[in-house]
Design a protein around this motif. Structure first.
Motif, PDB file in Angstrom:
ATOM      1  N   ARG A 251       2.695  -1.844   8.472  1.00 57.41           N
ATOM      2  CA  ARG A 251       4.011  -1.325   8.856  1.00 57.41           C
ATOM      3  C   ARG A 251       4.851  -1.136   7.597  1.00 57.41           C
ATOM      4  N   PRO A 252       5.820  -0.212   7.638  1.00 58.44           N
ATOM      5  CA  PRO A 252       6.699  -0.014   6.475  1.00 58.44           C
ATOM      6  C   PRO A 252       7.497  -1.281   6.150  1.00 58.44           C
TER       7      PRO A 252
ATOM      8  N   THR B 114      14.857   3.144   1.820  1.00 58.84           N
ATOM      9  CA  THR B 114      14.538   1.726   1.961  1.00 58.84           C
ATOM     10  C   THR B 114      13.040   1.484   1.860  1.00 58.84           C
ATOM     11  N   THR B 115      12.240   2.380   2.468  1.00 64.46           N
ATOM     12  CA  THR B 115      10.795   2.140   2.541  1.00 64.46           C
ATOM     13  C   THR B 115       9.937   3.268   1.963  1.00 64.46           C
TER      14      THR B 115
ATOM     15  N   LEU C  91       0.883  -1.167   0.000  1.00 62.37           N
ATOM     16  CA  LEU C  91       0.000   0.000   0.000  1.00 62.37           C
ATOM     17  C   LEU C  91       0.922   1.218   0.000  1.00 62.37           C
ATOM     18  N   PRO C  92       0.581   2.286  -0.740  1.00 61.26           N
ATOM     19  CA  PRO C  92       1.473   3.450  -0.838  1.00 61.26           C
ATOM     20  C   PRO C  92       0.911   4.740  -0.225  1.00 61.26           C
ATOM     21  N   PRO C  93       0.590   4.770   1.059  1.00 63.37           N
ATOM     22  CA  PRO C  93       0.028   6.006   1.597  1.00 63.37           C
ATOM     23  C   PRO C  93       1.037   7.150   1.565  1.00 63.37           C
TER      24      PRO C  93
ATOM     25  N   SER D 128       6.090   2.573   1.477  1.00 63.21           N
ATOM     26  CA  SER D 128       5.743   1.192   1.146  1.00 63.21           C
ATOM     27  C   SER D 128       5.273   0.503   2.425  1.00 63.21           C
ATOM     28  N   ILE D 129       3.984   0.162   2.462  1.00 65.02           N
ATOM     29  CA  ILE D 129       3.370  -0.408   3.665  1.00 65.02           C
ATOM     30  C   ILE D 129       2.853  -1.822   3.369  1.00 65.02           C
TER      31      ILE D 129
END
Length: 116
Positions: free
Chosen positions: A101-102, A68-69, A37-39, A94-95
């Protein structure tokens, strides 16, 4: 004058178009298919010149930073006189859909957003 919150819609749509181009398919579907998921984590907008509703603007999007995330975009808009009307950055994370969580960016996304 253009109502300030509307600019965020312009930014997000431009970023989606950029991602669609970079990924070669509809951006949101491709990102969800990567298992993330990309919030948004952060959105900043600097207003540099007034805009009214009948102004024609061009918006350019570039990949600004990959961590990284997270991934950050630089978004710049110019009017028909080539005057910059706003500059923005949008950072997404990136979740994991399960843990919320990332997690590390998927390789395909990192590859698509890395400088050529």
């Amino acid at each position: 004058m253009v109502y300030t919150p509307r600019i965020s819609y312009f930014i997000i749509e431009a970023v989606h178009d950029f991602l669609t181009y970079k990924l070669g398919a509809p951006a949101i579907r491709e990102i969800l298919a990567m298992g993330i998921l990309p919030p948004a984590r952060a959105l900043s907008i600097e207003f540099l010149a007034p805009m009214v509703w009948d102004d024609v603007i061009s918006i350019e999007v570039a990949s600004k930073e990959l961590t990284t995330t997270s991934f950050t975009f630089l978004v710049e808009a110019r009017n028909s006189s080539n005057e910059m009307t706003f500059r923005s950055t949008l950072t997404q994370v990136s979740i994991s859909p399960e843990s919320k969580r990332p997690i590390p960016l998927p390789h395909a996304l990192r590859e698509a957003l890395s400088p050529s």
